[in-house]
Design an enzyme around this catalytic site. Structure first.
Site, PDB file in Angstrom:
ATOM      1  N   GLU A  79       1.280  -0.951   0.032  1.00  0.00           N
ATOM      2  CA  GLU A  79      -0.214  -0.115   0.130  1.00  0.00           C
ATOM      3  C   GLU A  79       1.127   1.569   0.082  1.00  0.00           C
ATOM      4  O   GLU A  79       0.473   2.301   0.314  1.00  0.00           O
ATOM      5  CB  GLU A  79      -0.810   0.115   1.160  1.00  0.00           C
ATOM      6  N   CYS A 111      -3.132  -2.995   4.581  1.00  0.00           N
ATOM      7  CA  CYS A 111      -2.285  -4.144   5.179  1.00  0.00           C
ATOM      8  C   CYS A 111      -2.810  -5.346   4.696  1.00  0.00           C
ATOM      9  O   CYS A 111      -2.351  -6.810   4.853  1.00  0.00           O
ATOM     10  CB  CYS A 111      -1.676  -4.432   6.657  1.00  0.00           C
ATOM     11  N   HIS A 233      -1.804  -9.952  12.552  1.00  0.00           N
ATOM     12  CA  HIS A 233      -1.903  -8.890  11.621  1.00  0.00           C
ATOM     13  C   HIS A 233      -1.108  -8.116  12.910  1.00  0.00           C
ATOM     14  O   HIS A 233      -2.460  -7.181  14.379  1.00  0.00           O
ATOM     15  CB  HIS A 233      -2.660  -7.969  11.019  1.00  0.00           C
TER      16      HIS A 233
END
Ligand code: HMG
Length: 387
Positions: A79, A111, A233
């Site tokens: 990103e 993400c 994450h």
């Protein structure tokens, strides 16, 4: 046939800013960083580093070990894209000397995108088990200076070789999926730093964990108690703890702290000193687990990928017998310890530097000692060079 992660390698930046230096500037109690968000340091790219140099540095050891012959696809998830048209993976393909008979593409969804890339790669390998796919997640996380998000910045690339009969992790079916149109974190094309609604982003993450778990169980997935560890994450490492406690409460399980620590404790070693590496973060969590656990042979491990905006996926892998012979623990530790600590002022100057946009020839200061660097901008083109 088992398909999954055959090799996993990560790289990070030349520089590191310890949170002690950030705290001196912001006046925050260091406990807020070390304990409150669970971060000790953040990777800071040198002037001549970007997602391409990190991606190539992460993938080069994989090519050195396995060669290029079976790789017919490269998927780079990011990103922090450097071009609106050309895929960053094409530069990486060139730096790594991959054959022209390769498809290269870039994917994006905050993400989460590296997990989509991994699943696409698994599909390709099922179609032709002789092929391998190089999946690379590479990102630089940047928030505005003096904003609450600043303490969660970081940068890294994780490269994975995906193939049949994988040496590290067999990725299982099913996967639990969740998408919701929320504006918790985003970056319009004209901004170099992300916009974020901090507390809302935490709530959105927790809802996505819940939603992806719900779908995972509805698809016939494993029970929560089956998993030896959970790789979340990690925008900051305490987020994994918040998410896991939330999942335990949601499922009615005991949110007993020693059990939470046992499930997560080994997954945070890299992210707490690298910072948020966006797409790479969940795979740095997996690398941390594999590198630090005693023996995970045949153990089911959960992976929970979240990308703001938002898309999440809950999926599982079992660790392959003999995986320890293929780990890169020393190289990963060196990637972290070789970084040079910088002062807050140096970090601030790097953060404020933007690349020229006038189309002239501009050599980039030589700061990195890594294997690849951004040497110049010339005629609006990025010129990379290996060392
Ligand atoms: P903040 O307002 O600076 O911090 O923002 P806070 O006041 O919420 O404090 C943070 C924690 O430190 C709190 O703990 C405090 O109590 C504690 P909690 O209540 O949450 O458990 N604390 C202390 N602890 C010990 N000693 C002390 C002390 N002082 C305070 N002295 C925030 C924090 C995370 C919101 C901010 O850093 C931010 O906006 N970060 C960016 C957004 C983010 O990371 N969101 C996470 C979910 S979204 C996501 O993961 C996607 C993302 O990766 C992007 C993508 O997908 O591409 C971000």
């Amino acid at each position: 046939m088992h398909v999954g992660i055959h090799d996993l390698s990560f790289a990070t930046t030349e520089f590191v800013l310890p949170h002690t230096a950030l705290a001196e500037h912001t006046g925050a109690d260091i406990g807020k960083y070390h304990l409150g968000i669970g971060q000790r340091a953040m990777s800071v790219p040198a002037a001549d580093e970007d997602i391409v140099t990190m991606a190539a540095a992460a993938a080069a050891p994989i090519i050195a070990r396995w060669g290029v012959e079976k790789i017919r696809t490269v998927v780079l998830a990011t990103e922090s894209s450097i071009d609106q048209a050309k895929a960053a993976g094409v530069y990486v393909h060139s730096l790594l000397g991959l054959p022209s008979s390769t498809r290269v593409v870039e994917v994006k969804q905050a993400c989460y995108a590296a997990t989509a890339a991994l699943q696409f790669a698994i599909g390709l390998v099922h179609r032709d088990p002789d092929q391998r796919v190089l999946v690379i997640a590479s990102d630089v996380s940047r928030y505005e200076l003096d904003s609450p998000g600043e303490a969660t910045q970081g940068a890294a690339a994780a490269a994975m070789l995906v193939g049949a009969d994988p040496a590290l992790v067999r990725v299982e079916n099913p996967a639990g999926l969740f998408t919701a149109d929320v504006m918790d974190f985003w970056r319009p094309n004209y901004l170099t730093t992300a916009l974020v609604a901090g507390q809302e982003s935490i709530t959105a993450y927790l809802q996505a964990v819940e939603g992806s778990w719900k779908d995972y169980t509805e698809q016939g997935g494993r029970r929560l108690t089956d998993f030896r560890a959970f790789c979340y994450h990690q925008p900051f490492t305490k987020m994994a703890y918040k998410a896991h406690r939330h999942l335990l409460r949601f499922t009615g399980a005991d949110a007993d702290e020693p059990q939470v620590t046992a499930a997560l404790g080994l997954t945070t070693a890299y992210n707490e000193v690298v910072g948020n590496s966006y797409t790479a973060s969940v795979y740095l969590a997996l690398a941390s687990l594999l590198d630090h656990a005693d023996d995970l042979t045949d153990a089911p491990v959960a992976l929970i990928s979240y990308g703001s905006g938002s898309v999440a996926e809950f999926f599982a892998g079992t660790v392959a017998p003999g995986y320890r012979d293929h780990l890169r623990t020393t190289a990963h530790q060196t990637a972290v310890t070789r970084r040079k600590p910088i002062s807050y002022d140096t970090y601030r100057a790097l953060h404020s530097t933007t690349l020229p946009t006038d189309g002239g020839h501009h050599p980039v200061p030589e700061q990195t000692t890594g294997p690849y660097r951004l040497a110049a901008l010339s005629d609006h083109k990025r010129i990379y060079e290996p060392r």
